[in-house]
Write a protein that holds these residues in place. Structure first.
Motif, PDB file in Angstrom:
ATOM      1  N   ALA B  91      -2.616   0.258 -17.552  1.00 46.33           N
ATOM      2  CA  ALA B  91      -2.379   1.274 -16.525  1.00 46.33           C
ATOM      3  C   ALA B  91      -2.265   0.633 -15.142  1.00 46.33           C
ATOM      4  N   ALA B  92      -3.171  -0.288 -14.829  1.00 47.27           N
ATOM      5  CA  ALA B  92      -3.149  -0.926 -13.508  1.00 47.27           C
ATOM      6  C   ALA B  92      -1.833  -1.658 -13.294  1.00 47.27           C
ATOM      7  N   ALA B  93      -1.435  -2.435 -14.313  1.00 45.36           N
ATOM      8  CA  ALA B  93      -0.202  -3.214 -14.176  1.00 45.36           C
ATOM      9  C   ALA B  93       1.020  -2.302 -14.115  1.00 45.36           C
ATOM     10  N   THR B  94       1.000  -1.218 -14.906  1.00 38.08           N
ATOM     11  CA  THR B  94       2.137  -0.300 -14.908  1.00 38.08           C
ATOM     12  C   THR B  94       2.322   0.346 -13.545  1.00 38.08           C
ATOM     13  N   LEU B  95       1.195   0.789 -12.948  1.00 39.18           N
ATOM     14  CA  LEU B  95       1.266   1.413 -11.628  1.00 39.18           C
ATOM     15  C   LEU B  95       1.862   0.453 -10.607  1.00 39.18           C
ATOM     16  N   LEU B  96       1.321  -0.765 -10.587  1.00 36.87           N
ATOM     17  CA  LEU B  96       1.804  -1.752  -9.631  1.00 36.87           C
ATOM     18  C   LEU B  96       3.277  -2.067  -9.892  1.00 36.87           C
ATOM     19  N   GLY B  97       3.612  -2.231 -11.186  1.00 37.58           N
ATOM     20  CA  GLY B  97       4.999  -2.555 -11.558  1.00 37.58           C
ATOM     21  C   GLY B  97       5.954  -1.446 -11.139  1.00 37.58           C
ATOM     22  N   ALA B  98       5.527  -0.193 -11.333  1.00 39.35           N
ATOM     23  CA  ALA B  98       6.391   0.931 -10.965  1.00 39.35           C
ATOM     24  C   ALA B  98       6.651   0.913  -9.462  1.00 39.35           C
ATOM     25  N   GLY B  99       5.608   0.600  -8.688  1.00 34.31           N
ATOM     26  CA  GLY B  99       5.767   0.538  -7.235  1.00 34.31           C
ATOM     27  C   GLY B  99       6.658  -0.607  -6.811  1.00 34.31           C
ATOM     28  N   LEU B 100       6.310  -1.823  -7.256  1.00 36.94           N
ATOM     29  CA  LEU B 100       7.078  -3.001  -6.858  1.00 36.94           C
ATOM     30  C   LEU B 100       8.509  -2.933  -7.394  1.00 36.94           C
ATOM     31  N   GLY B 101       8.677  -2.211  -8.515  1.00 41.73           N
ATOM     32  CA  GLY B 101       9.994  -2.109  -9.125  1.00 41.73           C
ATOM     33  C   GLY B 101      11.038  -1.550  -8.179  1.00 41.73           C
ATOM     34  N   PHE B 102      10.605  -0.665  -7.252  1.00 42.54           N
ATOM     35  CA  PHE B 102      11.570  -0.109  -6.299  1.00 42.54           C
ATOM     36  C   PHE B 102      12.201  -1.210  -5.447  1.00 42.54           C
ATOM     37  N   LEU B 103      11.421  -2.263  -5.193  1.00 41.04           N
ATOM     38  CA  LEU B 103      11.978  -3.400  -4.464  1.00 41.04           C
ATOM     39  C   LEU B 103      12.729  -4.337  -5.396  1.00 41.04           C
ATOM     40  N   MET B 104      12.083  -4.672  -6.517  1.00 38.32           N
ATOM     41  CA  MET B 104      12.637  -5.683  -7.416  1.00 38.32           C
ATOM     42  C   MET B 104      14.020  -5.296  -7.943  1.00 38.32           C
ATOM     43  N   ARG B 105      14.262  -3.995  -8.124  1.00 39.75           N
ATOM     44  CA  ARG B 105      15.524  -3.555  -8.726  1.00 39.75           C
ATOM     45  C   ARG B 105      16.732  -3.906  -7.877  1.00 39.75           C
ATOM     46  N   ARG B 106      16.491  -4.233  -6.591  1.00 40.99           N
ATOM     47  CA  ARG B 106      17.627  -4.576  -5.719  1.00 40.99           C
ATOM     48  C   ARG B 106      17.974  -6.053  -5.797  1.00 40.99           C
TER      49      ARG B 106
END
Lengths: 298, 313
Positions: B91-106
């Motif tokens: 859960a912790a990693a998923t939350l962080l990943g979902a957040g950072l993903g908004f940046l990483m996807r670019r």
């Protein structure tokens, strides 16, 4: 006020060191599109070779001032030998492969060289402090500066200046710039890109080794030297813009000063600050402060 | 005619074999398999990204987040149940990943690698200077329990082993299903030509975001399992060399199947165990030579060698 002076002095010295280490990496990336993880190994090899040579030099009682020339000889020796081995033995077979795959190949090289270094020099530290105290000190206001550190700043300025002159004022440099801007077009114009690659990689390797050799008297050369340097150089290169030489200077200055500020004002943030800046720059300007955006090709 | 997909059957078979083997394996082998399968779970996430041509040089971030989530939940909340802790890590990693993903996807290519490296080093920089979390020494993770019961050390170890085997099988099955969906099939298309994928009406950024979150979740779970198996966590979990090792396993394995990362990780684990025992001074050299050999001679990884042999037979 005194703190500020300390921050600026430490920052500029650290930035000079960072620039020497990182400029070779960014040059190689700019020309060859190779982000060389093994640059850290060249740094470590340069440091070990210099420390050993300086040790022997002083043991035999030769003229102390000659040890400075020895540092340069060590850098040239390591850079040219290792540069030739790496480019001709490995990297030339990877031209045209995916950039990330090439990063992995240089990562493999780094792993191999880590053990090679340990096999040659063992696990003991190699101190070579003599050259560091040879030049005496200068006091400026509240600061007592070691002249060796000042010489390092001069060396960084020299590397930067010669690099700028060679790139913009010589034919060879202009050929290099042509390759940086458009490899295919340069090749079509008859530039021997393969030879440009080899020369660039040799220069980059010598600079990496020079970074290590010039650091050897300031630290006790020991295991794991290259590991930390790689990410630091990455940070410098990324902040300035991958492949941009003025960018490497700017990146080194930014990291050098902010690390010095963190060390003096908020020691807990020392490591954190460097990567915070790197990440922020990547978020705001992915191509670095002085980098150019690459066009998408359909 | 394409070969029939036997991944599901192979997974079920492997699951049964591994669970049964758990009762006979000596304890060093049990630890080896737990750590290898956990590393395989992280590599599975990297395989998904690698199929679109993306390499995260900072997957250790989520691995360490999973580990530290377990450590903190044990330390502050007195939670010790191994299943609950694993879920917390995911859960912790998923939350962080979902957040950072908004940046990483670019980001693509080398910039994707660099930004992921930046995030992981940021976390590393935070950990080494946080004295309440033991700075560079890290701290010990309490022995896990199961359903409120504290069992003997041996039974706990076996249960953790079974949990890891189940998690690995579940992750492999889930990712296998994902790769069969349209979303999953877009990844190789993205590697080939992103602009054309856009012309088809899909949003590449969204595909990459999903992949990134999947990778984060898997790495978080694996980090949680590793922390419980080792019983200790420290900042080196987040350092770039850990990320490098994880990418190494991915390249060694190849992207041919969801089973590949586990095979590759087990080979890596065995290699590591024997090399450290018999030739510790050249251990990294062996790794480096193996990686170079794979890059130059076997770009599809170990799995492609298996497939080639099978095709010949």
């Amino acid at each position: 006020m005194a703190t500020l002076a300390f921050i600026v002095a430490d920052g500029v010295i650290y930035a000079s060191w960072l620039f020497i280490v990182a400029v070779g990496m960014t040059l190689v990336y700019g020309v060859m599109r190779i982000l060389n993880v093994a640059h850290g190994s060249l740094y470590a090899l340069g440091a070990y070779t210099a420390a050993t040579m300086v040790g022997v030099w002083f043991q035999r009682g030769y003229a102390p001032l000659g040890s400075f020339a020895l540092l340069l000889v060590a850098a040239l020796l390591v850079g040219v030998v290792m540069g030739l081995i790496l480019e001709l033995g490995l990297l030339q077979f990877l031209h045209g492969r995916d950039e990330v795959v090439v990063v992995l190949a240089t990562y493999a090289t780094f792993l191999i060289l880590e053990d090679v270094i340990q096999l040659i020099w063992g696990v003991e530290a190699r101190p070579a402090p003599q050259p560091y105290s040879l030049l005496g000190t200068t006091s400026v206001g509240p600061l007592l500066l070691n002249n060796y550190d000042l010489a390092l700043i001069a060396l960084a300025l020299l590397v930067g200046g010669v690099g700028w002159w060679a790139l913009t004022r010589t034919i060879a440099g202009k050929l290099l710039l042509a390759v940086i801007f458009d490899r295919e077009m340069a090749e079509a114009c008859g530039i021997n890109v393969r030879r440009v690659f080899l020369v660039t990689f040799l220069i980059g390797s010598v600079l990496g080794a020079l970074g290590g050799a010039s650091t050897a008297p300031m630290i006790s050369v020991s295991r794991g030297l290259g590991v930390d340097v790689i990410v630091l150089a990455f940070a410098v290169v990324v902040i300035g813009g991958l492949g941009s030489i003025p960018g490497a200077l700017l990146g080194a200055a930014v990291i050098g000063l902010s690390r010095a500020a963190a060390v003096h004002l908020l020691p807990q943030a020392e490591v954190f600050a460097i990567y915070l800046i790197m990440t922020l720059v990547l978020i705001v300007r992915p191509y670095g402060l002085l980098g150019h955006e690459r066009l998408r090709k359909v | 005619m394409p070969a029939r997909d036997r991944t599901g059957a192979a997974l079920a078979g492997a699951f049964v074999v591994f669970v049964a083997a758990g009762f006979f394996l000596p304890s060093w082998a049990v630890s080896l398999v737990i750590l290898s399968l956990a590393r395989g779970i992280v590599a599975l996430g990297l395989v998904v990204q690698f199929r679109s041509g993306l390499v995260s040089f900072g997957q250790a971030l989520f691995f360490a987040i999973g580990g530290y989530a377990v450590g903190l939940a044990g330390l502050k909340l007195r939670l010790t149940d191994m299943i609950v802790l694993t879920v917390i890590g995911v859960a912790a990693a998923t939350l962080l990943g979902a957040g950072l993903g908004f940046l990483m996807r670019r980001y693509r290519e080398i910039f994707f690698a660099m930004l992921s490296l930046g995030f992981s080093m940021l976390f590393y920089g935070l950990l080494v200077k946080t004295e309440t979390l033991g700075s560079t020494d890290g701290f010990n993770v309490p022995t896990p329990t199961i359903f409120g019961a504290r069992l003997s050390a041996l039974a706990t170890r076996t249960l953790l082993y079974d949990l890891t085997v189940a998690a690995a099988a579940g992750a492999a099955l889930g990712i296998h299903w994902y790769l069969g969906t349209i979303l999953g099939r877009l990844d190789t298309a993205l590697r080939d030509n992103e602009v054309r994928v856009e012309y088809l009406g899909y949003a590449p950024g969204r595909v990459i975001h999903v992949q990134y979150v999947l990778g984060a979740a898997l790495a978080g779970g694996a980090g949680a399992l590793t922390a419980m198996a080792v019983g200790h966590i420290d900042p080196s979990m987040a350092y770039w060399t850990t990320s490098g090792e994880l990418v190494f396993v991915t390249i060694l394995s190849g992207t041919g199947s969801v089973l590949a990362p586990f095979l590759g990780s087990l080979v890596f684990g065995l290699l590591q165990t024997y090399a450290l025992q018999y030739a510790p001074s050249v251990w990294q050299m062996i790794l480096g030579v193996a990686l170079l050999a794979i890059i130059l001679r076997l770009p599809g990884g170990l799995w492609s060698a298996l497939e080639r042999n099978r095709a010949r037979a």
